[in-house]
Design a protein around this motif. Structure first.
Motif, mmCIF file in Angstrom:
data_model
loop_
_atom_site.group_PDB
_atom_site.id
_atom_site.type_symbol
_atom_site.label_atom_id
_atom_site.label_comp_id
_atom_site.label_asym_id
_atom_site.label_seq_id
_atom_site.Cartn_x
_atom_site.Cartn_y
_atom_site.Cartn_z
ATOM 1 N N MET A 47 27.490 60.321 -32.076
ATOM 2 C CA MET A 47 26.692 59.407 -31.242
ATOM 3 C C MET A 47 27.559 58.341 -30.615
ATOM 4 S SD MET A 47 23.378 58.395 -33.453
ATOM 5 C CE MET A 47 22.398 59.605 -34.302
ATOM 6 N N ASP A 60 24.039 54.365 -29.292
ATOM 7 C CA ASP A 60 23.059 55.113 -30.086
ATOM 8 C C ASP A 60 23.237 54.870 -31.581
ATOM 9 O OD1 ASP A 60 21.812 56.276 -27.851
ATOM 10 O OD2 ASP A 60 23.554 57.594 -27.633
ATOM 11 N N ASN A 61 24.495 54.663 -31.991
ATOM 12 C CA ASN A 61 24.714 54.300 -33.390
ATOM 13 C C ASN A 61 23.960 53.019 -33.742
ATOM 14 O OD1 ASN A 61 26.586 55.624 -35.475
ATOM 15 N ND2 ASN A 61 27.657 56.036 -33.534
ATOM 16 N N TYR A 80 19.944 53.688 -33.441
ATOM 17 C CA TYR A 80 19.348 54.774 -34.230
ATOM 18 C C TYR A 80 18.288 54.302 -35.236
ATOM 19 C CZ TYR A 80 19.079 58.927 -37.144
ATOM 20 O OH TYR A 80 18.619 60.010 -37.841
#
Ligand code: ADP
Length: 352
Positions: free
Chosen positions: A91, A95-96, A99
């Protein structure tokens, strides 16, 4: 943010051995607490019990107003930052960080706002489209912190977050964490074996040994008034010099027969402690003990002189700046009377 209350908490993994033994600690709202101690003292176990990653054998942990003993990690409203970052490799940075929030069903706009705000705080803005493998160790650790920040948790838990970084980066990230704490005003619990990290980051330090608390206090209090020999030698670098002594007329006597004046010294004193920065080199008539210069270390900013005193031990002396000295020469040591530490036969600190 929230208070944290650890009440008589113990952890038994197997048998009767307590990895954490009846520990009680209060962490105030917004306080930076550091758990420090040598390897195996139980600091990670304690942190993992706060996080909910390890069951609590005895006692209770309260976060905010709730006893969390029986709550899952996800229900405890805490965020943990690990030493190995634990980022998702496939990712992007964005996105990390997003999430965990997506999993909670938080609205897309709100997620975007929080991720961008955290990225600004941590100076990750230009890196949001990168994958973890395209980042340096320090940048990865910052993403791990960003992922914690976006959750806006009741408390942050850090498990040796800097131990995978090289020395220079460790110093840089230590400053980042200190600034982050100031900016967020967040409750933080931080585990480290590094007493310099503990001293520089903490509002309050808890020193652990073999699962038990040795002392709790503000960094400078632990440095100035260690409660026992263990804390005295664990806090401070280079560590405190300690020598055996006996009470004598008007002061103390050493094993080599030399004596030093210390009027009013506690008759129970069996060990004397003196930090390297509180010893000066003095002519024989003004010295408390005399020895021979064994090794000299020139650091530029400081000179460390190691002086061997026969039958008494090796003393480290810290002199400011560059001082020319010769190994093998005799040296007299004078102890600053305002900074003497005395310990009894049980290693507890006495009034000097
Ligand atoms: P630290 O973080 O201070 O290095 P730990 O909390 O990891 O110490 O460990 C404290 C003690 O508990 C150690 O004696 C360790 O061997 C023991 N211990 C840690 N984890 C486990 C486990 N999963 N099972 C059994 N013993 C453990």
């Amino acid at each position: 943010m929230a208070r944290l209350h650890i009440d008589q908490v113990s952890k038994i993994y197997t048998g009767t051995q307590r990895a954490v033994d009846t520990v009680s600690i209060d962490v105030d709202d917004g306080e930076f607490l550091v758990l420090v101690g040598p390897s195996g003292c139980g600091k990670s176990t304690l942190l993992r019990m706060i996080a909910g990653l390890e069951a609590i054998t005895e006692g209770a942990i309260t976060i905010g107003e709730r006893v969390v003993n029986d709550l899952d990690p996800a229900e405890r409203d805490i965020a943990m930052v690990f030493q190995n970052y634990a980022l998702y490799p496939h990712m992007k940075v964005y996105d990390n960080m997003a999430y965990g929030l997506r999993n909670r069903g938080i609205a897309r706009d709100e997620i975007d706002r929080r991720v961008r705000e955290a990225a600004t705080t941590l100076e990750l803005g230009p890196l949001l489209e990168r994958k973890p493998r395209e980042l340096s160790g320090g940048q990865r650790q910052r993403v791990a912190m960003g992922r914690a920040i976006v959750r806006n948790p009741a408390a942050f838990l850090f498990d040796e977050p800097l131990s995978n970084l090289d020395a220079a980066l460790r110093v840089e990230m230590r400053l980042e964490i200190a600034k982050l704490h100031r900016r967020l005003d967040a409750t933080m619990v931080y585990v480290t074996h590094d007493q310099v990290e503990a001293m520089t980051l903490a509002d309050k330090i808890v020193v652990l040994q073999a699962g038990r608390i040795e002392q709790v206090g503000a960094p400078i209090d632990l440095y100035m008034r260690p409660a026992n020999l263990f804390v005295a030698q664990f806090i401070g670098s280079p560590k405190m010099n300690v020598a055996d002594c006996q009470p004598a007329e008007g002061g103390l006597a050493f094993a080599n027969g030399q004596a030093m004046s210390l009027p009013g010294a506690d008759a129970a004193a069996r060990k004397i402690g003196i930090r390297p920065e509180h010893i000066t080199l003095a002519p024989p008539e003004e010295s408390d003990v005399t020895g021979v210069i064994d090794v000299i270390e020139q650091l530029g900013s400081d000179t460390f002189v190691y002086v061997e005193v026969d039958k008494v031990g090796l003393f480290t002396v810290r002199l400011v700046g560059h001082v020319e000295m010769t190994e093998g020469e005799p040296a007299g040591l004078r102890f600053d009377r305002d900074h003497i530490h005395l310990f009894g036969a049980d290693d507890r600190a006495l009034a000097p």
